[in-house]
Design an enzyme around this catalytic site. Structure first.
Site, PDB file in Angstrom:
ATOM      1  CD  GLU A   1      48.575   4.369  47.264  1.00 27.35           C
ATOM      2  OE1 GLU A   1      49.002   5.428  46.756  1.00 27.35           O
ATOM      3  OE2 GLU A   1      47.385   4.178  47.533  1.00 27.35           O
TER       4      GLU A   1
ATOM      5  CE  LYS B   1      40.755   6.745  46.650  1.00 30.19           C
ATOM      6  NZ  LYS B   1      40.874   6.963  48.116  1.00 30.19           N
TER       7      LYS B   1
END
Ligand code: PGA
Ligand code: ZN
Length: 441
Positions: free
Chosen positions: A209, A341
Site C-alpha cells: 500500500e 469496505k
C-alpha cells in the site's frame, strides 16, 4: 421515473489493479446518455465472512484472472438491470443480490457486483449533473464534514511478506485544521520516515500500500521509528500527529493464540492484550484495528472493556462491513468503530446500511480502500456523501493511493466555506453493558 435515468446498458471490462492483477471495471449507460464507471478493488488480508470475488482459478495469472466475473457483467447483470431506474440504488442492488442468489456473493462475484453497483451511482450522479459526493448528500444544507485521513507510513503483515506481524503503522493528524494541512503533515512524516530508514541502511522500497518496507528487528521498533519520524517532521506526537495501528490479528491468531513471528513469541489472548496495553502506554496510539483475531470475540470483548473508553477499536475482519454484525457487536460491547469496505459486502446499499447501523450505536466509521487498488476514487465520494468521519487509503505514495488523497483535496476545495474538517472525534463509545467501563475483563 424519467426515461432519462433508465439503465440502458452495462458493460464489463477487464482492467488491472495495483498488484498487476486483473480486476473488473463496470460501465453503466443510462438512456439519457449519462455514463458511470467504477473499478472493483481487491483485498489480501480478508475476513473469512467477506463477500467473495469471483476468480477464474487455474494457472493463468496465478488463478487471479476475472474473465468469468467480467463475462457475468455483460451476460447476466446487463440484461437483468436493463430498464431499472439508475437513481433507485436500492432496486438496482436488490436486483443484483437476487440475481447472485448466494449468501457470500460467489454467484456473480462481489467484484462484478460492487463495480456495477458503484458505476450505477456515478451514472445517476452524472444524470443529475452533480459530482457523486454532492448527489449522495442530497438536498442537505450547511456544513459538510471532510474525513480525517488515516495514512500508512510503514506496511507490514500480509502486505509486506510478513516482514513484521503488524499490518499497518499509520498516522492521523488530529491537530490539523483541514484535509490539506493533514496531508502536508503526512507528507513530511512519510519523508522523514524514509530518511530514517535510509540513514540506518534499511531503505528497501515500499510495501503493497506504499508504506516503507518494514526492515525492523521487532514490531515495536517500527513504533519507535514512527515516533521519531513524527518528531523529525517537526510535529508533536500525540495531539498533533497520533498513531493508528491495524494489527490485522486474524492473519496470525487462531483459537485465542497469537504467533508473533517477528518477535519470536506465541501469545495467549491475555498476553496479546497485555502486549497491546504496553504499546498503548508507551506510544501515542489513538486507534487500533483488529487487535484480536476474527474468531476471538472473547478477546475483542476484553480488549474493548479495558480500552474502549480511551481508544478507537475498529472491527475490520471481525465486522466485514456487515450491519447485522455491527449491531451484535455493539449490543455485546465489542469494538466501537467499523471499517467500511464496499467490496466486503458487494453492493452500495448494504454498505450504507452498515454505516447507518454503526451510527445508530454511536460507532465510529472509517471508509477504507483495499490493498489491491486502482485509480478509482469512489470511496472518497462515499466518505463525504455519506458523512463518514474517517478515510483509510494506505500510504502516501503510488498513484492508486495518491488518486484518493488528491481527490479529497479537490472535494475540500469544491466545498469551500461549507467544508469542516472532521479532525479527531473521540469514539469513547460506551458499550451498553453497565460493567463495560471497568478495567476488569
Ligand atoms: P486488505 O487489507 O485490503 O488486504 O484486506 C486492508 C485492511 O486490512 O484494512
Ligand atoms: Zn484491516
Amino acid at each position: 421515473m424519467t426515461r432519462a435515468t433508465s439503465i440502458e446498458h452495462v458493460h464489463g471490462r477487464r482492467v488491472f489493479d495495483s498488484r498487476g492483477r486483473p480486476t473488473v471495471e463496470a460501465e453503466v449507460r443510462l438512456q439519457g446518455g449519462a455514463v458511470g464507471r467504477a473499478i472493483a478493488p481487491a483485498g489480501a488480508s480478508k475476513g473469512s465472512a467477506e463477500a467473495v470475488d469471483r476468480r477464474d482459478g487455474g494457472s493463468v495469472m496465478g488463478g487471479h484472472d476475472v474473465r468469468g466475473a467480467v463475462a457475468a457483467v455483460g451476460e447476466r447483470i446487463a440484461p437483468a438491470l436493463r430498464g431499472l431506474n439508475g437513481r433507485d440504488q436500492v432496486a438496482v442492488d436488490e436486483a443484483l443480490i437476487a440475481l447472485d442468489g448466494t449468501a457470500n456473493r460467489s454467484g456473480l462475484g462481489a467484484n462484478a457486483m460492487i463495480a456495477v453497483s458503484m458505476a450505477v451511482a456515478w451514472a445517476a450522479a452524472e444524470a443529475a449533473g452533480q459530482p457523486l459526493w454532492r448527489y449522495l448528500l442530497g438536498d442537505r444544507q450547511g456544513p459538510v464534514t471532510l474525513p480525517l485521513p488515516e495514512i500508512q507510513i510503514f506496511g507490514g503483515g500480509a502486505h509486506a511478506a510478513r516482514r513484521v506481524d503488524i499490518q499497518d503503522f499509520m498516522i492521523v493528524c488530529p491537530g490539523a485544521e483541514t484535509v490539506a494541512q493533514a496531508l502536508d503533515w503526512t507528507a513530511e512524516v512519510y519523508r522523514a520516515a524514509g530518511e530514517l530508514m535510509a540513514e540506518s541502511g534499511r531503505l528497501a522500497g515500499v510495501a503493497d500500500e506504499g508504506g516503507w518496507w518494514p526492515v525492523f528487528a521487532s514490531n515495536e521498533e517500527a513504533l519507535e521509528t514512527l515516533v521519531q519520524a513524527i518528531e523529525r517532521a517537526g510535529r508533536r506526537p500525540g495531539d498533533e500527529v497520533a498513531i493508528s495501528l491495524d494489527v490485522a490479528a486474524s492473519e496470525f491468531g487462531r483459537d485465542g493464540s497469537y504467533r508473533l513471528a517477528r518477535d519470536g513469541r506465541e501469545l495467549g489472548r491475555d498476553a496479546m492484550i497485555e502486549l497491546l496495553e504496553g504499546w498503548l502506554a508507551r506510544y501515542p496510539i489513538v486507534s487500533i484495528e483488529d487487535p484480536l483475531a476474527e474468531d476471538d470475540a472473547e478477546g475483542f470483548l476484553r480488549f474493548t472493556r479495558r480500552f474502549g473508553h480511551a481508544v478507537q477499536i475498529i472491527g475490520d475482519d471481525f465486522l466485514v462491513t456487515d450491519a447485522a454484525r455491527v449491531r451484535a457487536a455493539a449490543q455485546t460491547g465489542i469494538a466501537n468503530a467499523v471499517l467500511i469496505k464496499p467490496n466486503q459486502r458487494g453492493t452500495l446499499m448494504e454498505t450504507l446500511e452498515c454505516w447507518k447501523a454503526a451510527k445508530a450505536y454511536g460507532f465510529g466509521g472509517i471508509v477504507s480502500a483495499r490493498s489491491g487498488e486502482t485509480e478509482d476514487v469512489t470511496i472518497c465520494h462515499l466518505a463525504v456523501g455519506w458523512q463518514v468521519p474517517q478515510l483509510k487509503v494506505g500510504s502516501f505514495s503510488r498513484s492508486e493511493r495518491m488518486a484518493k488523497w488528491n481527490e479529497l483535496l479537490r472535494l475540500e476545495e469544491a466545498l469551500g466555506d461549507r467544508a469542516r474538517f472532521a479532525g479527531w472525534a473521540p469514539y469513547a463509545a460506551s458499550p451498553p453493558s453497565p460493567s463495560a467501563s471497568g478495567r476488569s475483563a
